[in-house]
Design a protein around this motif. Structure first.
Motif, short mmCIF file in Angstrom:
data_model
loop_
_atom_site.label_atom_id
_atom_site.label_comp_id
_atom_site.label_asym_id
_atom_site.label_seq_id
_atom_site.Cartn_x
_atom_site.Cartn_y
_atom_site.Cartn_z
N GLY A 237 50.36 30.77 46.78
CA GLY A 237 48.98 30.68 46.30
C GLY A 237 48.38 32.05 46.03
N ALA A 238 48.67 33.01 46.92
CA ALA A 238 48.17 34.37 46.72
C ALA A 238 48.76 34.99 45.46
CB ALA A 238 48.50 35.23 47.94
N GLN A 239 50.06 34.79 45.25
CA GLN A 239 50.70 35.32 44.04
C GLN A 239 50.10 34.70 42.79
OE1 GLN A 239 54.96 34.89 44.32
NE2 GLN A 239 55.13 36.24 46.09
N TRP A 240 49.88 33.40 42.81
CA TRP A 240 49.32 32.72 41.63
C TRP A 240 47.91 33.23 41.34
CZ3 TRP A 240 45.12 29.69 40.35
CH2 TRP A 240 45.22 28.99 39.13
N LEU A 241 47.11 33.43 42.38
CA LEU A 241 45.74 33.90 42.19
C LEU A 241 45.71 35.27 41.52
CD1 LEU A 241 42.75 33.36 42.61
CD2 LEU A 241 42.95 34.41 44.87
N ILE A 242 46.54 36.20 42.01
CA ILE A 242 46.58 37.54 41.43
C ILE A 242 47.08 37.49 39.98
CG2 ILE A 242 47.79 39.75 41.51
CD1 ILE A 242 45.49 39.55 43.50
N ASP A 243 48.08 36.68 39.72
CA ASP A 243 48.66 36.60 38.37
C ASP A 243 47.73 35.92 37.37
OD1 ASP A 243 50.95 37.83 39.29
OD2 ASP A 243 52.09 35.97 39.52
N ASN A 244 46.81 35.09 37.84
CA ASN A 244 46.01 34.28 36.93
C ASN A 244 44.50 34.52 37.06
OD1 ASN A 244 48.01 32.11 35.66
ND2 ASN A 244 48.59 32.41 37.79
N VAL A 245 44.10 35.59 37.76
CA VAL A 245 42.68 35.77 38.04
C VAL A 245 41.86 35.95 36.77
CG1 VAL A 245 42.98 38.26 38.40
CG2 VAL A 245 41.01 37.09 39.39
N SER A 246 42.39 36.64 35.77
CA SER A 246 41.62 36.88 34.55
C SER A 246 41.33 35.57 33.82
CB SER A 246 42.35 37.85 33.62
OG SER A 246 41.60 38.10 32.46
N SER A 247 42.36 34.75 33.62
CA SER A 247 42.15 33.47 32.93
C SER A 247 41.32 32.52 33.79
CB SER A 247 43.50 32.84 32.59
OG SER A 247 44.27 32.59 33.76
N LEU A 248 41.49 32.59 35.11
CA LEU A 248 40.71 31.73 36.00
C LEU A 248 39.23 32.10 35.93
CD1 LEU A 248 40.83 29.49 38.13
CD2 LEU A 248 41.24 31.24 39.86
N TYR A 249 38.94 33.41 35.91
CA TYR A 249 37.55 33.84 35.80
C TYR A 249 36.95 33.38 34.46
CZ TYR A 249 33.40 36.74 35.36
OH TYR A 249 32.10 37.16 35.19
N GLY A 250 37.77 33.40 33.41
CA GLY A 250 37.30 32.95 32.12
C GLY A 250 36.86 31.49 32.13
N ARG A 251 37.45 30.70 33.02
CA ARG A 251 37.12 29.27 33.09
C ARG A 251 36.00 28.97 34.07
NH1 ARG A 251 42.29 25.39 33.38
NH2 ARG A 251 40.55 23.94 33.19
N VAL A 252 36.02 29.62 35.24
CA VAL A 252 35.08 29.22 36.30
C VAL A 252 34.00 30.26 36.59
CG1 VAL A 252 36.89 27.82 37.37
CG2 VAL A 252 36.50 30.14 38.21
N LYS A 253 34.19 31.49 36.08
CA LYS A 253 33.26 32.59 36.42
C LYS A 253 33.12 32.67 37.95
CE LYS A 253 32.41 33.84 32.19
NZ LYS A 253 33.46 33.01 31.51
N ASN A 254 31.90 32.61 38.47
CA ASN A 254 31.70 32.67 39.92
C ASN A 254 31.25 31.32 40.49
OD1 ASN A 254 30.69 35.83 39.12
ND2 ASN A 254 32.22 35.57 40.71
N ARG A 255 31.53 30.25 39.74
CA ARG A 255 31.16 28.91 40.20
C ARG A 255 32.12 28.42 41.29
NH1 ARG A 255 30.21 28.62 34.56
NH2 ARG A 255 32.30 27.84 34.17
N ILE A 256 31.65 27.44 42.04
CA ILE A 256 32.48 26.81 43.06
C ILE A 256 33.55 25.97 42.36
CG2 ILE A 256 32.46 25.11 44.93
CD1 ILE A 256 29.60 26.03 45.54
N PHE A 257 34.80 26.13 42.81
CA PHE A 257 35.91 25.40 42.19
C PHE A 257 37.00 25.17 43.22
CE2 PHE A 257 37.57 29.67 42.13
CZ PHE A 257 38.94 29.51 42.24
#
Length: 286
Positions: A237-257
């Motif tokens: 999970g930690a690896q996935w978060l680091i690898d995908n943080v930019s695209s994840l931020y593009g989708r959720v910004k700072n919202r709860i998810f």
């Protein structure tokens, strides 16, 4: 430049190694070291210096001339890591990791330990954040797992087994949750009713992890949470978060998810081989 002459000398020595295999091994080790350690620090040093120049009133045009690059390149330098900083926080990030009592001690001294995979997960986050220009520190949370969730720039790891109080916060997620059943802990997609389980305590070839942003108990912000059913899931999970943080931020910004990812690993080497989402990314207002 004179300050980099030792690097040039080392490169000359490397080229003089006669054995192609030994030369390839040494060159590979050097590339890995530079890529993982030196280059990220150089990027951060450059970024902080350029930001200091901007704050001091120097126009980007002049900075570009001094660095012998285009103004567009200076703008690119300033954008580097912006999304990641917006996602994780604007100050030092605390990575809180649940610990458990050390077993099989010969004396009566009480000590607590963090699993090797959880330590790797924390280091993965620390290294990744450093490459984004973020400072971070790991915090060990001993039993009974009373982690302080009411603070800025917080990321918490490990399952509710080690952090029971956090489990109460996760239980407020209407979309995804942990649940303890007779066969062990599992994650549940509440929308579809799908159950994701990885029973047993030995090394797992397949595990699942919860990744999300949750509301603080005091109502004054949020914190990030990464937790596998077992420690292999936490690492993946930690690896996935680091690898995908930019695209994840593009989708959720700072919202709860929240979302669930499936983590596959080599049971002998414990190396993570694949991580992929198995649910959609759920979002909510509060």
């Amino acid at each position: 430049m004179e300050m980099f002459s030792p690097v040039h000398k080392s490169l000359e020595n490397l080229r003089s190694v006669e054995s192609p295999l030994e030369r390839a091994k040494l060159a590979h080790e050097a590339v890995e070291y530079l890529t993982d350690t030196v280059i990220p620090d150089l990027y951060l040093t450059r970024l902080s210096a350029v930001e200091a120049l901007i704050s001091g009133g120097m126009p980007q045009r002049q900075i570009a001339e001094e660095l012998n690059v285009s103004r567009g390149r200076v703008s690119q330098m300033l954008r580097q890591g912006k999304e990641e900083k917006a996602f994780f926080g604007d100050g030092r990030i605390t990575i809180a990791v649940g610990a458990k009592p050390e077993s099989n001690r010969a004396d009566s001294a009480q000590k607590f330990v963090i699993s090797s995979q959880a330590m790797q997960a924390a280091q993965t986050l620390i290294d990744g954040m450093r490459s984004f220009g973020l400072d971070s520190v790991m915090e060990q949370v001993p039993p009974p797992g009373n982690v302080n969730l009411n603070r800025k720039n917080l990321l918490v790891m490990t399952s509710p087994r080690l952090l029971p109080f956090l489990g109460q916060v996760v239980a407020s997620d209407p979309n995804i949750g942990f649940e303890e059943r007779s066969e062990g802990w599992c994650l549940i997609d509440r929308e579809s009713g799908q159950v994701y389980s990885a029973p047993g305590e030995a090394s797992h070839q397949k595990d699942f992890a919860y990744i999300g942003r949750l509301p603080r108990p005091d109502g004054n912000g949020t914190f990030l949470y990464v937790a596998g059913i077992h420690s292999e899931g936490t690492l993946g999970g930690a690896q996935w978060l680091i690898d995908n943080v930019s695209s994840l931020y593009g989708r959720v910004k700072n919202r709860i998810f929240s979302t669930i990812v499936q983590v596959e690993s080599n049971s002998e080497t414990e190396e993570i081989t694949q991580v992929q989402p198995v649910t959609k990314i759920f979002q909510r207002k509060s």
